[in-house]
Motif scaffolding. Sequence first.
Motif, PDB file in Angstrom:
ATOM      1  N   GLU A 252      66.611  36.189  30.937  1.00 10.37           N
ATOM      2  CA  GLU A 252      67.232  35.003  30.313  1.00 10.37           C
ATOM      3  C   GLU A 252      67.500  33.931  31.383  1.00 10.37           C
ATOM      4  OE1 GLU A 252      70.329  35.919  27.498  1.00 10.37           O
ATOM      5  OE2 GLU A 252      71.237  33.917  27.701  1.00 10.37           O
ATOM      6  N   PHE A 253      67.929  34.412  32.580  1.00 13.92           N
ATOM      7  CA  PHE A 253      68.244  33.504  33.695  1.00 13.92           C
ATOM      8  C   PHE A 253      66.968  32.892  34.275  1.00 13.92           C
ATOM      9  CE2 PHE A 253      70.736  31.934  37.142  1.00 13.92           C
ATOM     10  CZ  PHE A 253      70.193  32.318  38.359  1.00 13.92           C
ATOM     11  N   LEU A 357      73.030  39.489  25.140  1.00 14.32           N
ATOM     12  CA  LEU A 357      74.086  40.495  24.992  1.00 14.32           C
ATOM     13  C   LEU A 357      75.009  40.171  23.826  1.00 14.32           C
ATOM     14  CD1 LEU A 357      75.090  40.973  28.742  1.00 14.32           C
ATOM     15  CD2 LEU A 357      73.541  42.388  27.382  1.00 14.32           C
ATOM     16  N   LYS A 358      74.685  39.136  23.082  1.00 15.48           N
ATOM     17  CA  LYS A 358      75.596  38.648  22.053  1.00 15.48           C
ATOM     18  C   LYS A 358      75.966  39.744  21.053  1.00 15.48           C
ATOM     19  CE  LYS A 358      74.019  35.422  19.516  1.00 15.48           C
ATOM     20  NZ  LYS A 358      73.214  34.205  19.558  1.00 15.48           N
ATOM     21  N   HIS A 359      74.998  40.637  20.803  1.00 11.46           N
ATOM     22  CA  HIS A 359      75.245  41.678  19.795  1.00 11.46           C
ATOM     23  C   HIS A 359      75.852  42.927  20.417  1.00 11.46           C
ATOM     24  CE1 HIS A 359      71.344  42.387  21.617  1.00 11.46           C
ATOM     25  NE2 HIS A 359      71.625  43.648  21.465  1.00 11.46           N
ATOM     26  N   ALA A 360      76.161  42.844  21.723  1.00 10.66           N
ATOM     27  CA  ALA A 360      76.700  44.051  22.375  1.00 10.66           C
ATOM     28  C   ALA A 360      78.042  44.413  21.744  1.00 10.66           C
ATOM     29  CB  ALA A 360      76.866  43.795  23.863  1.00 10.66           C
ATOM     30  N   ASP A 545      58.944  33.911  18.513  1.00  8.47           N
ATOM     31  CA  ASP A 545      60.263  34.092  19.126  1.00  8.47           C
ATOM     32  C   ASP A 545      60.105  34.883  20.426  1.00  8.47           C
ATOM     33  OD1 ASP A 545      63.151  36.149  18.345  1.00  8.47           O
ATOM     34  OD2 ASP A 545      62.876  34.498  19.766  1.00  8.47           O
ATOM     35  N   ILE A 546      59.752  34.153  21.504  1.00 10.10           N
ATOM     36  CA  ILE A 546      59.499  34.816  22.792  1.00 10.10           C
ATOM     37  C   ILE A 546      60.734  35.569  23.274  1.00 10.10           C
ATOM     38  CG2 ILE A 546      59.070  34.360  25.232  1.00 10.10           C
ATOM     39  CD1 ILE A 546      57.022  32.271  24.382  1.00 10.10           C
ATOM     40  N   PRO A 547      61.921  34.986  23.239  1.00 10.86           N
ATOM     41  CA  PRO A 547      63.115  35.739  23.668  1.00 10.86           C
ATOM     42  C   PRO A 547      63.268  37.034  22.865  1.00 10.86           C
ATOM     43  CG  PRO A 547      63.665  33.437  23.423  1.00 10.86           C
ATOM     44  CD  PRO A 547      62.291  33.592  22.877  1.00 10.86           C
ATOM     45  N   GLY A 548      63.006  36.963  21.557  1.00 10.18           N
ATOM     46  CA  GLY A 548      63.141  38.168  20.735  1.00 10.18           C
ATOM     47  C   GLY A 548      62.147  39.223  21.145  1.00 10.18           C
ATOM     48  N   PHE A 549      60.920  38.803  21.436  1.00 11.57           N
ATOM     49  CA  PHE A 549      59.880  39.759  21.841  1.00 11.57           C
ATOM     50  C   PHE A 549      60.235  40.389  23.195  1.00 11.57           C
ATOM     51  CE2 PHE A 549      55.606  41.418  21.385  1.00 11.57           C
ATOM     52  CZ  PHE A 549      55.270  41.751  22.680  1.00 11.57           C
ATOM     53  N   ILE A 550      60.659  39.555  24.131  1.00 11.28           N
ATOM     54  CA  ILE A 550      60.983  40.051  25.474  1.00 11.28           C
ATOM     55  C   ILE A 550      62.185  41.000  25.425  1.00 11.28           C
ATOM     56  CG2 ILE A 550      61.899  39.366  27.736  1.00 11.28           C
ATOM     57  CD1 ILE A 550      58.915  38.848  27.454  1.00 11.28           C
ATOM     58  N   GLN A 551      63.205  40.622  24.639  1.00 12.70           N
ATOM     59  CA  GLN A 551      64.386  41.508  24.591  1.00 12.70           C
ATOM     60  C   GLN A 551      64.030  42.833  23.931  1.00 12.70           C
ATOM     61  OE1 GLN A 551      66.662  40.886  26.468  1.00 12.70           O
ATOM     62  NE2 GLN A 551      66.448  38.690  26.775  1.00 12.70           N
ATOM     63  N   ASP A 621      48.950  41.786  39.680  1.00 14.90           N
ATOM     64  CA  ASP A 621      49.429  40.427  39.968  1.00 14.90           C
ATOM     65  C   ASP A 621      50.673  40.172  39.126  1.00 14.90           C
ATOM     66  OD1 ASP A 621      47.144  40.294  41.386  1.00 14.90           O
ATOM     67  OD2 ASP A 621      46.068  38.950  40.014  1.00 14.90           O
ATOM     68  N   PRO A 622      51.679  39.507  39.704  1.00 11.40           N
ATOM     69  CA  PRO A 622      52.892  39.247  38.920  1.00 11.40           C
ATOM     70  C   PRO A 622      52.597  38.290  37.771  1.00 11.40           C
ATOM     71  CG  PRO A 622      53.018  38.179  41.053  1.00 11.40           C
ATOM     72  CD  PRO A 622      51.781  39.007  41.061  1.00 11.40           C
ATOM     73  N   ALA A 623      53.253  38.522  36.649  1.00 14.89           N
ATOM     74  CA  ALA A 623      53.085  37.644  35.488  1.00 14.89           C
ATOM     75  C   ALA A 623      53.818  36.334  35.762  1.00 14.89           C
ATOM     76  CB  ALA A 623      53.661  38.321  34.249  1.00 14.89           C
ATOM     77  N   PRO A 624      53.294  35.222  35.258  1.00 15.53           N
ATOM     78  CA  PRO A 624      53.979  33.940  35.467  1.00 15.53           C
ATOM     79  C   PRO A 624      55.358  33.962  34.809  1.00 15.53           C
ATOM     80  CG  PRO A 624      51.790  33.639  34.509  1.00 15.53           C
ATOM     81  CD  PRO A 624      52.090  35.105  34.441  1.00 15.53           C
ATOM     82  N   PRO A 625      56.331  33.237  35.378  1.00 16.55           N
ATOM     83  CA  PRO A 625      57.664  33.200  34.758  1.00 16.55           C
ATOM     84  C   PRO A 625      57.597  32.533  33.385  1.00 16.55           C
ATOM     85  CG  PRO A 625      57.678  32.189  36.942  1.00 16.55           C
ATOM     86  CD  PRO A 625      56.254  32.424  36.583  1.00 16.55           C
ATOM     87  N   LEU A 626      58.502  32.939  32.495  1.00 14.86           N
ATOM     88  CA  LEU A 626      58.506  32.410  31.125  1.00 14.86           C
ATOM     89  C   LEU A 626      59.435  31.208  30.993  1.00 14.86           C
ATOM     90  CD1 LEU A 626      58.713  35.832  29.267  1.00 14.86           C
ATOM     91  CD2 LEU A 626      56.697  34.410  29.593  1.00 14.86           C
ATOM     92  N   GLY A 627      60.213  30.925  32.049  1.00 11.32           N
ATOM     93  CA  GLY A 627      61.237  29.880  31.914  1.00 11.32           C
ATOM     94  C   GLY A 627      62.496  30.503  31.341  1.00 11.32           C
ATOM     95  N   PRO A 628      63.654  29.846  31.555  1.00 16.99           N
ATOM     96  CA  PRO A 628      64.907  30.398  31.013  1.00 16.99           C
ATOM     97  C   PRO A 628      64.772  30.604  29.507  1.00 16.99           C
ATOM     98  CG  PRO A 628      65.344  28.574  32.486  1.00 16.99           C
ATOM     99  CD  PRO A 628      63.850  28.609  32.276  1.00 16.99           C
ATOM    100  N   LEU A 629      65.241  31.730  29.032  1.00 16.57           N
ATOM    101  CA  LEU A 629      65.037  32.070  27.618  1.00 16.57           C
ATOM    102  C   LEU A 629      66.191  31.548  26.768  1.00 16.57           C
ATOM    103  CD1 LEU A 629      63.720  35.753  27.877  1.00 16.57           C
ATOM    104  CD2 LEU A 629      62.409  33.626  27.721  1.00 16.57           C
ATOM    105  N   GLU A 630      65.810  30.952  25.652  1.00 16.71           N
ATOM    106  CA  GLU A 630      66.831  30.561  24.671  1.00 16.71           C
ATOM    107  C   GLU A 630      67.330  31.821  23.975  1.00 16.71           C
ATOM    108  OE1 GLU A 630      66.401  27.042  26.012  1.00 16.71           O
ATOM    109  OE2 GLU A 630      67.781  27.446  24.336  1.00 16.71           O
ATOM    110  N   ALA A 631      68.193  31.628  22.990  1.00 15.32           N
ATOM    111  CA  ALA A 631      68.688  32.785  22.232  1.00 15.32           C
ATOM    112  C   ALA A 631      67.553  33.325  21.354  1.00 15.32           C
ATOM    113  CB  ALA A 631      69.857  32.365  21.362  1.00 15.32           C
ATOM    114  N   PRO A 632      67.455  34.651  21.240  1.00 16.20           N
ATOM    115  CA  PRO A 632      66.465  35.213  20.314  1.00 16.20           C
ATOM    116  C   PRO A 632      66.824  34.823  18.877  1.00 16.20           C
ATOM    117  CG  PRO A 632      67.470  36.929  21.684  1.00 16.20           C
ATOM    118  CD  PRO A 632      68.252  35.697  21.889  1.00 16.20           C
ATOM    119  N   LEU A 633      65.839  34.859  18.001  1.00 15.56           N
ATOM    120  CA  LEU A 633      66.109  34.585  16.575  1.00 15.56           C
ATOM    121  C   LEU A 633      67.120  35.609  16.064  1.00 15.56           C
ATOM    122  CD1 LEU A 633      62.791  33.773  14.656  1.00 15.56           C
ATOM    123  CD2 LEU A 633      64.826  32.346  14.956  1.00 15.56           C
TER     124      LEU A 633
END
Length: 661
Positions: A252-253, A357-360, A545-551, A621-633
């Motif tokens: 996310e950072f 972590l919102k749903h933690a 929803d990239i954040p959702g997929f990554i999480q 090879d390292p994957a390119p950064p995705l950029g800071p992630l917004e909130a998942p759906l």
Amino acid sequence: MGTALIYDEEMTNYKLLWVDPACKIEVPERLTVSYEALVKSGLADRCVSLPVREATDADILLVHSEEYLEAVKKTPYMTLEDLMDFCSQYGDVYFHPNIYHCAKLAAGSALQLVDSVMMGKVRNGMALVRPPGHHSMRNAASGFCVFNNVAIAAQYAKQKYAVERILIVDWDIHHGQGVQDCFEDDPRVLYFSWHRYEHQKFWPNLRDSDFDRVGNEKGAGFNVNVPWNKVGMKNSDYLSVFCHLFLPVAYEFCPDLVLVCAGFDSAIGDPEGEMCATPDIFAHLTHLLMNLAGGKLCAVLEGGYNLTSLPQSVCQTVQTLLGDPAPRPANLDGPCLSALESLHCVRSAHKKYWSCLKHAADLPTCEVSTKRNKVGEEEINEEQSKQEPVWRECPKTLPPDISAAALLPDDGICPERCYSLKSSEDLDPSIVNKLKEHILKDTEDCETLSTLSRLTVLIDKMEKNEIGSGLALVKDISKAVICVVQHAAAAPMNRVLVVYVGDGVVPFHTNEDGKTLVVQFTTQKSEEIQSKYLIPVCLQKDYSDIPGFIQATLSLLLPLGYEYDPSLVVVVQTSGCGLSHNVWQQLIGLLRGLAQGHTLVLMQEDQNAYVGPTASSLLGDPAPPLGPLEAPLPENVESTEKLRLRLKADWNFLLTTGNVK
Ligand SMILES: NCCCNCCCCCS
Ligand SMILES: [Zn+2]
């Protein structure tokens, strides 16, 4: 791009000159045994050797005060009595006439690493240094540390390279309170630390090391403390914290640079840590960080006092930095109750700062973790913990000659650095017959026959570690999956993890023998879970929803993968799933940590745009950064969380709190 190694024997030229039980473990041999192990294993030769340099006053003043620096500058001229007197103002640290020189070299080594990584001379690197740094404060030496090597490196990177976001991961078993102090209110530096705490009973005995110290003002949320309230933590405990806390927050950072306070007193055998994690775990911790910041990772040695597990852990870390696949993790049995309690506390303390972590779950009572552990929890009894721990050294596995092979249509262009599995005329008749009777009953089309037989050849070569990984573009993906799974699962000890990305019915049923585990990312609503080995991860819409997929990848697929511990990972992309190349590369890159890197990617023939990115990830090879992630759906968080809660009865690694019922 290569891996830098920084070491200079000058940093072995200081030692404790008087009797002090608290400091006697910090010996010069720590460095020599580590460097010798790297040389003996051939790893040193594979690295780019960089020279050390002395940190300048300006470098040191990025973190420390003038008066502290001036005081340290006097130590080379002190008598023994003066040195002892000088130390008495600090805790658990000793000085020596040559330690100021070595401390400048240690800090300078970290800066050399930052320069070479930020200027693109190397991809990543490790600095073997002493004195360590993460305990030293602005005005004080502490815990064998004189200058805060990693904190100076972070400030240096911000100043010289205008790095926006820096992640510091401190896997040393002690809390790097010096690092925490330096960046407590700085949102540009995210600090992760786990540390032996035992409800403040363990050194440095600070209330500020507990999980509720999340950072101040603008830095709130950017300080993450995981206190270990018991000794004996194992590989599972460390991996759980990575999957359910460190990685989701790190993604996310989205740091531009990763610095590691690489202390190995968190390994088994260490007199300080008294933990049970084996050296190979550092290959996994390193691997899991290598797809962040485009692979820009600087590891700087901190602690590590067992002269057997320290060099083994250093080798595991360096070989992973070099791109070698991590060894299969041995007997992961899930996190212990105490680790889950700590994980629960930290996640709930940070849920307001990180959308992942919102749903933690909240703490039942937000008391701090000074509460005693559950009554009756098994305590490691005295004599047991007094035994000298013994562990199996990870078997040396050489990386395969062929890191990645490509099986493409005859007109396909084989990506560079990939080995092309040509359609060989002389197909092995035994394989052909088996295929005919099992899969190709009806069609005789020789192209499919050729593809499938080459796939079985590829799998056999991966099993013998002659080939590391593979990718295949096939016409009929269902037949290919069936062929691969049947062939791979046939061998008695084999287990196949199939990661299915895309809608469509999985073309085989997973029986309860556990030989295959299918995790399918799908956009279709899933009815009840049929089996613990067929797991539909339902993501709304078209995976946008990239954040959702990554999480879901980090805190569902990865923990499952580690617990299942497959011998082969098959990643299937059915056409039209529309995942971006970068997300796809993160998925492949993360999964490469399983099965000793034996990953087979199957894609539809029309997916040749993914061939290049896939090959690059399979090659390490390292994957390119995705950029800071917004909130998942929200609906994706809901469905992933619901799935996790349903599955945690079967899969310990999906637990994130102590209430295991
Ligand atoms: N039992 C000896 C007490 C040592 N306390 C200071 C430890 C510093 C570790 C630096 S990584
Ligand atoms: Zn330490």
